[in-house]
Motif scaffolding. Structure first.
Motif, PDB file in Angstrom:
ATOM      1  N   TYR A 148       0.819  -1.204   0.000  1.00  0.00           N
ATOM      2  CA  TYR A 148       0.000   0.000   0.000  1.00  0.00           C
ATOM      3  C   TYR A 148       0.857   1.261   0.000  1.00  0.00           C
ATOM      4  CZ  TYR A 148      -2.950   3.715   1.903  1.00  0.00           C
ATOM      5  OH  TYR A 148      -3.581   4.907   2.110  1.00  0.00           O
TER       6      TYR A 148
ATOM      7  N   TRP B 105      -7.342   2.441  10.218  1.00  0.00           N
ATOM      8  CA  TRP B 105      -8.522   2.556   9.362  1.00  0.00           C
ATOM      9  C   TRP B 105      -9.139   3.953   9.491  1.00  0.00           C
ATOM     10  CZ3 TRP B 105     -13.633   3.729   9.928  1.00  0.00           C
ATOM     11  CH2 TRP B 105     -14.476   3.422   8.863  1.00  0.00           C
TER      12      TRP B 105
ATOM     13  N   GLU C 184      -9.548   6.672   6.527  1.00  0.00           N
ATOM     14  CA  GLU C 184     -10.904   7.122   6.216  1.00  0.00           C
ATOM     15  C   GLU C 184     -11.013   8.640   6.303  1.00  0.00           C
ATOM     16  OE1 GLU C 184     -15.040   6.557   5.273  1.00  0.00           O
ATOM     17  OE2 GLU C 184     -13.280   5.253   5.104  1.00  0.00           O
TER      18      GLU C 184
ATOM     19  N   THR D 187      -6.333   9.943   0.380  1.00  0.00           N
ATOM     20  CA  THR D 187      -5.170   9.505  -0.398  1.00  0.00           C
ATOM     21  C   THR D 187      -3.907  10.288  -0.074  1.00  0.00           C
ATOM     22  OG1 THR D 187      -5.787  11.014  -2.199  1.00  0.00           O
ATOM     23  CG2 THR D 187      -6.603   8.751  -2.312  1.00  0.00           C
TER      24      THR D 187
ATOM     25  N   GLY E  77     -11.208  -2.034  -7.289  1.00  0.00           N
ATOM     26  CA  GLY E  77     -11.152  -0.753  -6.598  1.00  0.00           C
ATOM     27  C   GLY E  77     -10.528   0.341  -7.444  1.00  0.00           C
TER      28      GLY E  77
ATOM     29  N   SER F  89     -12.942   1.190 -10.335  1.00  0.00           N
ATOM     30  CA  SER F  89     -14.070   2.013  -9.882  1.00  0.00           C
ATOM     31  C   SER F  89     -13.633   3.452  -9.618  1.00  0.00           C
ATOM     32  CB  SER F  89     -14.659   1.417  -8.602  1.00  0.00           C
ATOM     33  OG  SER F  89     -15.208   0.139  -8.847  1.00  0.00           O
ATOM     34  N   ALA F  90     -12.424   3.606  -9.039  1.00  0.00           N
ATOM     35  CA  ALA F  90     -11.916   4.955  -8.792  1.00  0.00           C
ATOM     36  C   ALA F  90     -11.671   5.701 -10.095  1.00  0.00           C
ATOM     37  CB  ALA F  90     -10.623   4.882  -7.971  1.00  0.00           C
TER      38      ALA F  90
ATOM     39  N   GLU G 138      -6.694   5.876  -4.653  1.00  0.00           N
ATOM     40  CA  GLU G 138      -8.002   5.609  -4.062  1.00  0.00           C
ATOM     41  C   GLU G 138      -8.319   4.121  -4.064  1.00  0.00           C
ATOM     42  OE1 GLU G 138     -10.902   8.034  -5.964  1.00  0.00           O
ATOM     43  OE2 GLU G 138     -10.150   9.910  -5.082  1.00  0.00           O
ATOM     44  N   GLY G 139      -7.952   3.420  -5.144  1.00  0.00           N
ATOM     45  CA  GLY G 139      -8.185   1.981  -5.204  1.00  0.00           C
ATOM     46  C   GLY G 139      -7.376   1.232  -4.159  1.00  0.00           C
TER      47      GLY G 139
ATOM     48  N   SER H 184      -8.912   1.918  -0.713  1.00  0.00           N
ATOM     49  CA  SER H 184     -10.136   1.152  -0.488  1.00  0.00           C
ATOM     50  C   SER H 184      -9.819  -0.301  -0.136  1.00  0.00           C
ATOM     51  CB  SER H 184     -11.023   1.209  -1.737  1.00  0.00           C
ATOM     52  OG  SER H 184     -12.146   0.366  -1.606  1.00  0.00           O
TER      53      SER H 184
ATOM     54  N   LYS I 182      -8.272  -0.563   3.425  1.00  0.00           N
ATOM     55  CA  LYS I 182      -9.238  -0.430   4.517  1.00  0.00           C
ATOM     56  C   LYS I 182     -10.003  -1.740   4.737  1.00  0.00           C
ATOM     57  CE  LYS I 182     -10.830   3.550   2.887  1.00  0.00           C
ATOM     58  NZ  LYS I 182     -11.632   4.784   2.720  1.00  0.00           N
ATOM     59  N   THR I 183     -10.289  -2.458   3.657  1.00  0.00           N
ATOM     60  CA  THR I 183     -10.946  -3.759   3.805  1.00  0.00           C
ATOM     61  C   THR I 183     -10.026  -4.749   4.511  1.00  0.00           C
ATOM     62  OG1 THR I 183     -12.223  -3.383   1.787  1.00  0.00           O
ATOM     63  CG2 THR I 183     -12.030  -5.660   2.556  1.00  0.00           C
TER      64      THR I 183
END
Length: 571
Positions: A309, A365, A369, A373, A444, A447-448, A531-532, A535, A538-539
């Motif tokens: 990450y 997290w 949140e 980014t 992710g 989608s971003a 962003e991907g 995301s 965080k999961t």
């Protein structure tokens, strides 16, 4: 509460004096741990440089780490038993010399095949060296110092996990004497020599008081079972988990069952089993195997994903990513110190550590949140510090509780099995969390990219790129970012990204427009990536917290205190 009826002065005369050089010996053992932990991680950092120099395919980097992990994992239980048979000091010395020689072979390798083979040599001799440390600690230290000695492993593991990537990146970039990546192995030569000299001077001689013979059939069975489970865990993600990976894991369960049956039969017949069956009748040891498997799975998996990450998602350099983890290591040292102050609470210290660590992971997290980014290492510091404190509290009493009830003739078998469980847990965690993370990543990032499409269209329209040309570029950004996120070989440019570059040139009507388009596409791709990755991260943090909660629950399998006398004193 029972009493022994022995006066304190009389009891003191019946107990052997602690080994004089025990603390110096502990640092020799920890030095061996550091060499192992550093070499387990360096190829993740220096792998691209190795491949660029020696050649090889996309899976070369993967095998540089897998060869080490596999060879060590299959040899650990046998290595621990060899210490019982031939003496722990002798086997530590053989392992340290062989590990150092393997490092030299790595440093002079002229082909990928030679380097991978040298990594196997390192792993095999590491499997002989490492288990001896736990056994010698149990022999050298009196009960009142045992937890402090075992607790040192936590901070050392944390510092090595942080320092390894920093050291590897620095040595490769510094290119001392034109050695490049080879220096990460050459540095083991003075470390290995120091470990050998320290072992000769400070480690105690010792072996099982009973004459033992090596259980060859048991060694072959457990090595095969270990290979069948570790290989698919290490390589399954690389091959997208084909059917044969699950078949191997199922076969490993069968071979482990045969191994257990054979060991029990050998023990009943009066032979010397590789793994002493009586170990699993001890609550501390059998419970510790389950706790260790769950905890090391979560810890190793989290560390892999967090590094991915920070380096790939946030674009941190190797040095910055390593420095971002410094608060974690600092927290572990603090947690270790706190654990010594409250060690009378036994298992409850471990439970508290799991909860503190889980709260720290949840804090990460919350940070991601709320910040998004643009998160910085400083913003991650408080949560990582709390996570490290929890880990220090958790690990400080762990080895002591697990090994406290182990008899002298079981020590080598217990140490090898315990270290093997660490390796198995680490491989499982990396496979599980790594697969989940990468599985989430493509969707992710895609989608971003879709979310960023309206802003991208506005910037393209500003330089008169509309209609079908605009649609092509927007769709190309989605495909390129998705394919780059899921690519197995980061060094190769996906075909969709090459196609996007061509489409951008074709759509640009002037050099000025080309510059604007290039900047717009690059900015959108970078935002989608961040962003991907955020995301997916965080999961994963929720999964890690779930594994820590499971660690908390299975820790009830452990005894409340490492020793009955401590339990009596705690009331």
């Amino acid at each position: 509460m029972t009493t022994t009826g022995v006066a304190p002065a009389e009891a003191a005369t019946t107990e052997p004096a602690p080994y004089r050089w025990r603390w110096a010996a502990l640092f020799v053992i920890l030095a061996a741990e550091v060499m192992d932990l550093l070499d387990a991680m360096v190829t993740n950092i220096a792998g691209p440089s190795m491949r660029a120099d020696l050649g090889g395919g996309a899976n070369t980097i993967q095998w540089l780490g897998a060869a080490y992990t596999l060879s060590m994992a299959v040899g650990l239980i046998t290595g621990g038993r060899l210490g019982d048979i031939h003496g722990r000091k002798r086997m530590f010395l053989i392992g340290a010399v062989g590990f150092t020689a393997g490092s030299l072979l790595c440093a002079v390798a002229q082909s990928p095949e030679m380097l991978i083979s040298a990594r196997v040599v390192q792993g095999l001799f590491g499997a002989v060296m490492l288990p001896q440390g736990l056994g010698m600690i149990k022999e050298m230290f009196p009960p009142k110092e045992m937890q402090a000695a075992f607790g040192m492993f936590g901070p050392v593991m944390g510092l090595s996990a942080v320092g390894g990537p920093i050291l590897a990146g620095w040595l490769v970039e510094a290119d001392y004497f034109g050695t490049g990546w080879r220096m990460i192995f050459l540095i083991n030569l003075p470390l290995g020599l120091a470990a050998v000299l320290g072992a000769l001077r400070f480690l105690p001689d010792g072996r099982s008081p009973h004459p033992l013979k090596l259980d060859i059939p048991g060694m072959l069975l457990v090595s095969l079972a270990g290979l069948l489970v570790i290989f698919p865990l290490v390589q399954g993600r690389e091959y997208d988990w084909p059917l044969w990976t699950f078949a191997m894991i199922a076969a490993s369960a069968v071979v482990f069952a045969v191994f257990g049956w054979y060991e029990s039969r050998r023990s009943r017949a009066g032979g010397d089993p590789l793994v002493v069956p009586s170990l699993f009748r001890k609550r501390g040891f059998s419970g510790g195997m389950i706790v260790g498997l769950v905890f090391f799975s979560g810890m190793n998996g989290f560390m892999l994903v967090f590094n991915l990450y920070t380096q790939l998602g946030l674009g941190y350099s190797t040095l910055r990513a390593g420095l971002a983890m410094v608060p974690w290591s600092a927290g572990m040292i603090v947690g270790f110190g706190l654990a010594q102050a409250v060690k009378r609470f036994g298992r409850r210290v471990l439970h508290g550590g799991a909860l503190v660590m889980a709260s720290g992971v949840f804090g990460i997290w919350i940070t991601l949140e709320s910040v998004g980014t643009g998160v910085t290492p400083w913003q991650l510091t408080p949560a990582l510090l709390v996570t490290g404190i929890g880990m220090g509290l958790l690990m400080a009493p762990f080895f002591d509780i697990v090994l406290a009830g182990v008899e002298p003739h079981e020590t080598g078998s217990a140490s090898g099995t315990m270290t093997a469980v660490q390796q198995l847990g680490g491989a499982f965690g990396v496979a599980l969390l790594g697969t989940v993370f990468l599985g989430l990543l493509g969707g992710g990032v895609g989608s971003a990219a879709d979310d960023a499409a309206p802003a991208l269209r506005s910037r393209l329209a500003a330089v008169q790129i509309t209609g079908a040309a605009q649609d092509t570029l927007v769709r190309g950004v989605h495909d390129c970012t998705h394919d780059r996120a899921v690519a197995k070989d980061p060094a190769e440019t996906p075909a969709s990204c090459t196609r996007l570059e061509g489409d951008a040139r074709a759509a640009s009507t002037s050099p000025e427009a080309a510059a604007v388009v290039g900047k717009a596409l690059e900015g959108t791709g970078r935002t989608a990536f961040q962003e991907g990755f955020g995301s997916a991260m965080k999961t994963i943090l929720w999964v890690v917290d779930g594994m820590l909660l499971l660690t908390f629950l299975v820790a009830f399998l452990l005894p409340r205190k490492a020793r009955e006398d401590e339990d009596a004193l705690g009331h």
